[in-house]
Write an enzyme that holds these catalytic residues in place. Structure first.
Site, PDB file in Angstrom:
ATOM      1  N   ARG A  89       0.923  -1.205  -0.017  1.00 11.67           N
ATOM      2  CA  ARG A  89       0.215   0.042   0.034  1.00 11.67           C
ATOM      3  C   ARG A  89       0.799   1.390   0.009  1.00 11.67           C
ATOM      4  O   ARG A  89       1.895   1.175   0.605  1.00 11.67           O
ATOM      5  CB  ARG A  89      -1.065   0.041   1.316  1.00 11.67           C
ATOM      6  CG  ARG A  89      -1.839  -1.108   1.171  1.00 11.67           C
ATOM      7  CD  ARG A  89      -2.657  -1.126   2.462  1.00 11.67           C
ATOM      8  NE  ARG A  89      -3.768  -2.321   2.186  1.00 11.67           N
ATOM      9  CZ  ARG A  89      -3.449  -3.529   2.316  1.00 11.67           C
ATOM     10  NH1 ARG A  89      -2.445  -4.103   2.329  1.00 11.67           N
ATOM     11  NH2 ARG A  89      -4.537  -4.368   1.999  1.00 11.67           N
ATOM     12  N   HIS A 114      -0.480  -2.479  -4.776  1.00 13.61           N
ATOM     13  CA  HIS A 114       0.054  -3.424  -5.887  1.00 13.61           C
ATOM     14  C   HIS A 114       0.019  -2.779  -6.983  1.00 13.61           C
ATOM     15  O   HIS A 114      -0.109  -3.424  -8.063  1.00 13.61           O
ATOM     16  CB  HIS A 114      -0.740  -4.449  -5.759  1.00 13.61           C
ATOM     17  CG  HIS A 114      -0.903  -5.365  -4.630  1.00 13.61           C
ATOM     18  ND1 HIS A 114       0.291  -5.361  -3.817  1.00 13.61           N
ATOM     19  CD2 HIS A 114      -1.825  -6.473  -3.962  1.00 13.61           C
ATOM     20  CE1 HIS A 114      -0.054  -6.196  -2.662  1.00 13.61           C
ATOM     21  NE2 HIS A 114      -1.322  -6.963  -2.900  1.00 13.61           N
ATOM     22  N   HIS A 190       3.473 -12.542  -5.740  1.00 12.31           N
ATOM     23  CA  HIS A 190       2.313 -12.705  -4.875  1.00 12.31           C
ATOM     24  C   HIS A 190       1.647 -14.288  -5.154  1.00 12.31           C
ATOM     25  O   HIS A 190       0.529 -14.486  -5.069  1.00 12.31           O
ATOM     26  CB  HIS A 190       1.314 -11.851  -5.352  1.00 12.31           C
ATOM     27  CG  HIS A 190       0.355 -11.246  -4.347  1.00 12.31           C
ATOM     28  ND1 HIS A 190      -0.422 -11.949  -3.545  1.00 12.31           N
ATOM     29  CD2 HIS A 190      -0.010 -10.434  -3.981  1.00 12.31           C
ATOM     30  CE1 HIS A 190      -0.985 -11.464  -2.520  1.00 12.31           C
ATOM     31  NE2 HIS A 190      -0.730 -10.160  -2.870  1.00 12.31           N
ATOM     32  N   ASP A 260      -2.068 -10.243   8.000  1.00 11.29           N
ATOM     33  CA  ASP A 260      -1.737  -9.530   6.759  1.00 11.29           C
ATOM     34  C   ASP A 260      -0.748  -8.307   7.146  1.00 11.29           C
ATOM     35  O   ASP A 260      -1.087  -7.003   7.399  1.00 11.29           O
ATOM     36  CB  ASP A 260      -3.290  -8.850   6.101  1.00 11.29           C
ATOM     37  CG  ASP A 260      -3.073  -8.317   4.807  1.00 11.29           C
ATOM     38  OD1 ASP A 260      -2.122  -8.061   4.384  1.00 11.29           O
ATOM     39  OD2 ASP A 260      -4.177  -7.775   4.162  1.00 11.29           O
ATOM     40  N   GLU A 326       5.144 -12.562   0.807  1.00  9.78           N
ATOM     41  CA  GLU A 326       5.659 -11.661   0.054  1.00  9.78           C
ATOM     42  C   GLU A 326       7.101 -10.890   0.421  1.00  9.78           C
ATOM     43  O   GLU A 326       6.749 -10.025   1.225  1.00  9.78           O
ATOM     44  CB  GLU A 326       4.453 -10.603  -0.435  1.00  9.78           C
ATOM     45  CG  GLU A 326       3.273 -11.330  -0.661  1.00  9.78           C
ATOM     46  CD  GLU A 326       2.065 -10.544  -0.322  1.00  9.78           C
ATOM     47  OE1 GLU A 326       2.064  -9.038  -0.831  1.00  9.78           O
ATOM     48  OE2 GLU A 326       1.033 -10.847  -0.005  1.00  9.78           O
TER      49      GLU A 326
HETATM   50  C1  GLA Z   1      -1.676  -8.247   0.099  1.00 11.10           C
HETATM   51  C2  GLA Z   1      -2.371  -7.374   0.722  1.00 11.10           C
HETATM   52  C3  GLA Z   1      -3.716  -8.127   1.170  1.00 11.10           C
HETATM   53  C4  GLA Z   1      -4.528  -8.035  -0.155  1.00 11.10           C
HETATM   54  C5  GLA Z   1      -3.837  -9.227  -0.926  1.00 11.10           C
HETATM   55  C6  GLA Z   1      -4.362  -9.324  -2.216  1.00 11.10           C
HETATM   56  O1  GLA Z   1      -1.148  -9.159   0.569  1.00 11.10           O
HETATM   57  O2  GLA Z   1      -1.621  -7.033   1.988  1.00 11.10           O
HETATM   58  O3  GLA Z   1      -4.318  -7.149   2.082  1.00 11.10           O
HETATM   59  O4  GLA Z   1      -4.705  -6.864  -0.697  1.00 11.10           O
HETATM   60  O5  GLA Z   1      -2.384  -8.408  -1.293  1.00 11.10           O
HETATM   61  O6  GLA Z   1      -5.916  -9.931  -1.994  1.00 11.10           O
END
Ligand code: GLA
Length: 367
Positions: A89, A114, A190, A260, A326
């Site tokens: 983000r 992304h 990803h 996350d 990631e």
């Molecule tokens: C990343 C983001 C998640 C989500 C995924 C895709 O990992 O951190 O919040 O947006 O990508 O769905």
């Protein structure tokens, strides 16, 4: 090829066309043990990864689709793609560089996620070429992102290389880029992993270890506050192997709705080229994956937005039926001077590398 290394040469096949009629190809690379990866030119995307279990049985451990239209559908949540120009983000889609303000697409209210919408790196078709030697097989994908694409400054020349050595079950991904104007860049892959095989129910029984004493706390929109906090005493403590499901309920009640989070990788030994970032084990199959990287962070995402979409062979991808690890620079780094920089300067080369290495958990423990 050297003796014993008789894996067929890398294969290239048509994977169909994009909705705009652009041809998409898919490359297969692998070694003699049957370990293999398939990479398509749309989004430099890792489509399949066949990995043996303790008995040598191969399954595909990656979520994805059987054709390009699947990848173009709503159900595609960045499955296996090369993510960028800036993955993760950027707060409110805004940043300033050298006194100039930039505005990017808001595609994850209220933030940019992304790399944007129409022409983020996961959606464009890359050029590709495969290579083969006694050392292994590789495919190298290139894409030139013009100045201003998705609102980012500078013409960016990007190369992503996928390599499988002849003698080991590992996939190495290397990223390189140059620019003609200062620009932020943060590239990752990803891939959604389920080491029991894509389409298996959940990843809650996988065991995870992360080489991270710290993480970057965020606000409710998952933008880092700038603080670096200890994982000790929190649900994010994966310093020893933990069952992913053990504490997911309480993390699920936070704004992140599950895991996350960006973990700050511990400093690597002075002479080590890469950090061992994560180890993931699926006890039923014995598959074990180690993630090594040159990057300072890793986003562990527990598939919280998977919603039962239909994937490969019509399989259902349920909530938390895969996870992403990631490797990357920290989210929103372009707005945090205290984080390692994501700015690439003209004349410099961006160069990072991540390796996913597979083995048998019991055999490793017995060594
Ligand atoms: C990343 C983001 C998640 C989500 C995924 C895709 O990992 O951190 O919040 O947006 O990508 O769905």
């Amino acid at each position: 090829m050297a003796s014993g290394a008789s894996a067929a040469d890398p294969k290239v096949e048509s994977f169909g066309k994009t909705k705009d009629g652009e041809a998409v190809e898919i490359y297969t690379i692998g070694n003699d043990s049957g370990f293999s990866a398939r990479i398509m030119t749309r989004g430099a995307t890792l489509v399949n990864l066949h990995v043996p279990d303790r008995d040598g049985k191969l399954v595909d451990v990656l979520l994805g689709f059987d054709d390009v239209s699947g990848y173009e559908s709503e159900g595609n949540q960045y499955f296996g793609c090369t993510t960028g120009r800036v993955c993760n983000r950027i707060a409110k889609g805004k940043f300033s560089l050298d006194g100039k303000d930039y505005t990017l697409a808001i595609n994850n209210e209220p933030n940019h996620l992304h790399g944007g919408v129409e022409r983020s790196l996961d959606k464009v078709v890359w050029q590709a070429k495969s290579f083969s030697s006694d050392k292994g097989q590789s495919v190298r994908l290139t894409y030139t992102s013009p100045d201003g694409e998705e609102g980012y400054p500078g013409k960016l020349e990007i190369t992503v290389g996928f390599f499988i050595p002849a003698d080991r079950n590992s996939l190495s991904i290397s990223y390189k880029a140059t620019t003609d104007a200062r620009t932020p860049i943060n590239l990752t892959n990803h891939a959604y992993f389920n080491l029991g095989g894509e389409g298996s129910e959940t990843v809650l029984n996988h065991r995870l270890r992360l080489n991270a004493d710290n993480y970057t706390p965020t606000d409710d929109t998952l933008i880092p506050t700038g603080e670096i906090a200890k994982v000790e005493g929190t649900d994010l403590d994966f310093r020893g192997f933990k069952r992913i499901g053990a504490r997911i309920k309480s993390v699920g009640e936070t704004a992140a709705i599950g895991y996350d989070h960006n973990f700050v990788l511990n400093d690597r030994e002075a002479d080590a080229a890469m950090t061992l970032a994560a180890v993931l084990v699926e006890p039923e199959s014995g598959r074990r994956m180690r993630v090594m990287t040159t990057e300072p962070g890793i986003q562990f995402y527990s598939g919280n937005f998977l919603e039962g979409q239909k994937g490969k062979g019509g399989k259902t991808y349920a909530h938390r039926s895969a996870l992403c690890l990631e490797t990357q620079h920290f989210p929103d780094s372009v707005n945090h001077a205290s984080f390692p920089t994501t700015i690439l300067n003209p004349g410099e080369e961006y160069s990072t590398k991540t390796i996913y290495a597979f083995s048998n958990a019991e055999a490793d423990a017995a060594k």
